[in-house]
Design an enzyme around this catalytic site. Structure first.
Site, PDB file in Angstrom:
ATOM      1  N   GLU A 222       6.274  -6.198 -48.508  1.00  0.00           N
ATOM      2  CA  GLU A 222       7.603  -5.657 -48.847  1.00  0.00           C
ATOM      3  C   GLU A 222       7.731  -4.201 -48.389  1.00  0.00           C
ATOM      4  O   GLU A 222       8.793  -3.768 -47.924  1.00  0.00           O
ATOM      5  CB  GLU A 222       7.838  -5.720 -50.362  1.00  0.00           C
ATOM      6  CG  GLU A 222       7.805  -7.118 -50.959  1.00  0.00           C
ATOM      7  CD  GLU A 222       6.417  -7.512 -51.429  1.00  0.00           C
ATOM      8  OE1 GLU A 222       5.424  -7.181 -50.733  1.00  0.00           O
ATOM      9  OE2 GLU A 222       6.305  -8.156 -52.473  1.00  0.00           O
TER      10      GLU A 222
ATOM     11  N   ASP B 279     -32.310 -24.222 -36.336  1.00  0.00           N
ATOM     12  CA  ASP B 279     -31.377 -23.943 -35.236  1.00  0.00           C
ATOM     13  C   ASP B 279     -31.338 -22.495 -34.781  1.00  0.00           C
ATOM     14  O   ASP B 279     -30.698 -22.197 -33.760  1.00  0.00           O
ATOM     15  CB  ASP B 279     -29.935 -24.311 -35.665  1.00  0.00           C
ATOM     16  CG  ASP B 279     -29.812 -25.780 -36.026  1.00  0.00           C
ATOM     17  OD1 ASP B 279     -30.677 -26.574 -35.611  1.00  0.00           O
ATOM     18  OD2 ASP B 279     -28.856 -26.110 -36.735  1.00  0.00           O
TER      19      ASP B 279
ATOM     20  N   THR C 230     -34.473 -19.126 -51.150  1.00  0.00           N
ATOM     21  CA  THR C 230     -35.135 -18.843 -52.445  1.00  0.00           C
ATOM     22  C   THR C 230     -36.433 -18.047 -52.270  1.00  0.00           C
ATOM     23  O   THR C 230     -36.681 -17.094 -53.007  1.00  0.00           O
ATOM     24  CB  THR C 230     -35.442 -20.176 -53.161  1.00  0.00           C
ATOM     25  OG1 THR C 230     -34.253 -20.964 -53.167  1.00  0.00           O
ATOM     26  CG2 THR C 230     -35.913 -19.952 -54.590  1.00  0.00           C
TER      27      THR C 230
HETATM   28  N1  LIG Z   1     -25.590 -30.234 -34.300  1.00  0.00           N
HETATM   29  C1  LIG Z   1     -24.270 -29.966 -34.541  1.00  0.00           C
HETATM   30  C2  LIG Z   1     -23.920 -28.913 -35.395  1.00  0.00           C
HETATM   31  N2  LIG Z   1     -24.931 -28.165 -35.951  1.00  0.00           N
HETATM   32  C3  LIG Z   1     -24.688 -27.125 -36.713  1.00  0.00           C
HETATM   33  C4  LIG Z   1     -25.891 -26.268 -37.077  1.00  0.00           C
HETATM   34  O1  LIG Z   1     -26.259 -26.643 -38.340  1.00  0.00           O
HETATM   35  C5  LIG Z   1     -25.489 -24.810 -36.996  1.00  0.00           C
HETATM   36  O2  LIG Z   1     -24.443 -24.573 -37.907  1.00  0.00           O
HETATM   37  C6  LIG Z   1     -25.028 -24.493 -35.602  1.00  0.00           C
HETATM   38  O3  LIG Z   1     -26.023 -24.812 -34.704  1.00  0.00           O
HETATM   39  C7  LIG Z   1     -24.721 -23.015 -35.553  1.00  0.00           C
HETATM   40  O4  LIG Z   1     -24.274 -22.760 -34.283  1.00  0.00           O
HETATM   41  P1  LIG Z   1     -23.922 -21.265 -33.776  1.00  0.00           P
HETATM   42  O5  LIG Z   1     -25.236 -20.672 -33.350  1.00  0.00           O
HETATM   43  O6  LIG Z   1     -23.326 -20.536 -34.937  1.00  0.00           O
HETATM   44  O7  LIG Z   1     -22.938 -21.487 -32.675  1.00  0.00           O
HETATM   45  N3  LIG Z   1     -22.619 -28.637 -35.652  1.00  0.00           N
HETATM   46  C8  LIG Z   1     -21.630 -29.372 -35.051  1.00  0.00           C
HETATM   47  O8  LIG Z   1     -20.450 -29.117 -35.290  1.00  0.00           O
HETATM   48  N4  LIG Z   1     -21.935 -30.411 -34.205  1.00  0.00           N
HETATM   49  C9  LIG Z   1     -23.224 -30.719 -33.921  1.00  0.00           C
HETATM   50  O9  LIG Z   1     -23.455 -31.637 -33.138  1.00  0.00           O
HETATM   51  N1  LIG Z   2      -0.591  -8.606 -50.805  1.00  0.00           N
HETATM   52  C1  LIG Z   2       0.569  -8.510 -51.562  1.00  0.00           C
HETATM   53  C2  LIG Z   2       0.525  -8.709 -52.955  1.00  0.00           C
HETATM   54  N2  LIG Z   2      -0.679  -8.975 -53.549  1.00  0.00           N
HETATM   55  C3  LIG Z   2      -0.837  -8.957 -54.984  1.00  0.00           C
HETATM   56  O1  LIG Z   2      -1.291  -7.671 -55.391  1.00  0.00           O
HETATM   57  C4  LIG Z   2      -2.718  -7.694 -55.585  1.00  0.00           C
HETATM   58  C5  LIG Z   2      -3.371  -6.630 -54.723  1.00  0.00           C
HETATM   59  O2  LIG Z   2      -2.810  -5.411 -55.080  1.00  0.00           O
HETATM   60  P1  LIG Z   2      -3.351  -4.082 -54.308  1.00  0.00           P
HETATM   61  O3  LIG Z   2      -4.784  -3.927 -54.724  1.00  0.00           O
HETATM   62  O4  LIG Z   2      -2.414  -2.991 -54.760  1.00  0.00           O
HETATM   63  O5  LIG Z   2      -3.213  -4.379 -52.809  1.00  0.00           O
HETATM   64  C6  LIG Z   2      -3.171  -9.083 -55.134  1.00  0.00           C
HETATM   65  O6  LIG Z   2      -4.251  -9.527 -55.923  1.00  0.00           O
HETATM   66  C7  LIG Z   2      -1.941  -9.942 -55.339  1.00  0.00           C
HETATM   67  O7  LIG Z   2      -1.827 -10.372 -56.685  1.00  0.00           O
HETATM   68  N3  LIG Z   2       1.666  -8.639 -53.684  1.00  0.00           N
HETATM   69  C8  LIG Z   2       2.861  -8.302 -53.072  1.00  0.00           C
HETATM   70  O8  LIG Z   2       3.857  -8.145 -53.744  1.00  0.00           O
HETATM   71  N4  LIG Z   2       2.934  -8.157 -51.708  1.00  0.00           N
HETATM   72  C9  LIG Z   2       1.824  -8.237 -50.938  1.00  0.00           C
HETATM   73  O9  LIG Z   2       1.952  -8.077 -49.707  1.00  0.00           O
HETATM   74 ZN   LIG Z   3       3.201  -5.523 -53.792  1.00  0.00          ZN
END
Ligand SMILES: Nc1c(/N=C/[C@H](O)[C@H](O)[C@H](O)COP(=O)(O)O)[nH]c(=O)[nH]c1=O
Ligand SMILES: Nc1c(N[C@@H]2O[C@H](COP(=O)(O)O)[C@@H](O)[C@H]2O)[nH]c(=O)[nH]c1=O
Ligand SMILES: [Zn+2]
Length: 358
Positions: free
Chosen positions: A51, A199, A221
């Site tokens: 706004e 990977d 973990t």
């Molecule tokens: N093995 C496949 C996938 N394998 C996803 C893997 O788990 C891993 O998220 C990707 O290798 C990450 O790639 P990058 O280095 O971020 O580009 N994901 C897919 O969509 N198709 C597949 O065949």
């Molecule tokens: N981005 C947005 C709103 N966002 C509202 O205000 C909160 C963030 O406030 P502030 O930390 O001041 O940016 C957000 O969690 C949501 O509830 N409101 C609106 O009127 N117009 C805007 O474009």
């Molecule tokens: Zn606002």
């Protein structure tokens, strides 16, 4: 006519997708005597609201105008002054709101303030579209935990790798590009250390979808992520490693020195609800969980899934030992299975993409 201007406001809001977290996407259009005299979108948290941009562009023409806004104008002092007051100061005649803001700080107060000041308020124009635009924000602001998307790529028989753990590639180049577009919609990408070891992925948004890079979160973990892993050394995007409570300061030191943010849980394991609370506390509004099967299994177990994006390749892998998309314990009874609704199905190259929501 209201719908025409609200549709423009929705398009403006959408243009900032991936930039505004943890704030919502908001668009505003100022109309006077049937002419558009100002418009704007919220571009980045902490910066002016939609706004403010729209009224600034309208100048004096704002007086007696009608303002279309996709979210209820805020009425609280966050990092920016309340938009409801600004609309009143600018002597706006009418305000059309697509949907109310569930943020407890706003929730109906903005509309109340406008009405009390004698402004004519209409609520609910294109409400469906406006709610869909900010489904992640609405989930986050009302639960304080991130919106969870599970993503996996699998064969027609549900395998994500062969029994010898080969997985390159199941889906096509086009499908893998589409993954980058979906990644960009989220604040963080989450994987288990198994995926890092198998990977050595970069987990970045590439292929022309670059913009603000999502945070890379590794669930590890026992801190088994190698220091030479891409996500530690490439410094292309933030990397957070989540470890169990038993991991010591000196074990974490080299990672912190490499620029990695360490998150140590209060227990010697990473349970999903606690992880989500930790991420929510750090303003992570949405996460894109890319696996592997064990990680997907733990999110399913705790029913912390809002959206599933499955890419299915027309190939058969077979084999009892070949891992399926979701591992872990699983549910014993059909009644406990997580039921979703299919929202979208499309072919991407030779593969099928299915989007389902809880
Ligand atoms: N093995 C496949 C996938 N394998 C996803 C893997 O788990 C891993 O998220 C990707 O290798 C990450 O790639 P990058 O280095 O971020 O580009 N994901 C897919 O969509 N198709 C597949 O065949
Ligand atoms: N981005 C947005 C709103 N966002 C509202 O205000 C909160 C963030 O406030 P502030 O930390 O001041 O940016 C957000 O969690 C949501 O509830 N409101 C609106 O009127 N117009 C805007 O474009
Ligand atoms: Zn606002």
């Amino acid at each position: 006519m209201d719908e025409r201007y609200m549709r423009l406001a929705l398009q403006l809001a959408e243009s900032a997708r991936g930039q505004t977290s943890p704030n919502p996407l908001v668009g505003a259009v100022v109309v006077k005597h049937g002419e558009i005299v100002g418009f704007g979108a919220h571009l980045k948290a902490g910066e002016p609201h939609a706004e403010v941009h729209a009224l600034r562009m309208a100048g004096e023409k704002a007086e007696g105008s009608t303002v279309y806004v996709t979210l209820e104008p805020c009425s609280h002092y966050g990092r920016t002054p309340p938009c409801a007051d600004l609309l009143i100061e600018n002597k706006v005649k009418r305000v059309v709101v697509a949907t109310t803001d569930p943020n407890p700080l706003v929730a109906g107060k903005g509309i109340e303030k406008l009405k009390r000041a004698g402004i004519d308020v209409t609520v609910g124009v294109l409400k469906e579209e406006a709610d869909a635009l900010n489904e992640m924000f609405f989930h986050y602001i009302s639960t304080k935990v991130p919106y969870v998307t599970l993503k996996y790529a699998m064969s027609l028989d549900g395998k994500i790798a062969t029994k010898t753990r080969e997985s390159k590639w199941i889906t096509s180049e086009e499908a893998r590009r589409d993954v980058h577009r979906e990644r960009r919609m989220h604040d963080a990408i989450v994987v288990g250390v198994g995926t890092i070891l198998a990977d050595d992925p970069s987990l970045t948004v590439r292929f022309g979808h670059e913009g603000k890079q999502p945070i890379r979160v590794v669930l590890d973990t026992h801190l088994r992520t190698p220091l030479h892993a891409n996500i530690v050394t490439d410094r292309v995007a933030p990397t957070w490693i989540v470890v169990g409570h038993h991991v010591t300061e000196e074990q974490m030191k080299p990672y912190e020195q490499a620029g990695v943010r360490m998150i140590r849980m209060n227990e010697n394991k990473i349970d999903v609800p606690s992880l989500l609370l930790e991420l929510g506390k750090r303003n992570v509004m949405s996460i894109f969980v890319e696996g592997g099967a064990q990680v997907h299994g733990s999110f399913l177990r705790s029913r912390s899934v809002q959206q599933v994006i499955a890419y299915i390749a027309p190939m058969l892998i077979g084999g009892d030992e070949a891992p399926s998309a979701i591992g872990g314990e699983g549910f014993g009874r059909m009644i406990d299975a997580l039921r979703l609704q299919v929202k979208h199905v499309e072919m991407i190259g030779p593969d099928i993409k299915i989007v389902a929501k809880g």
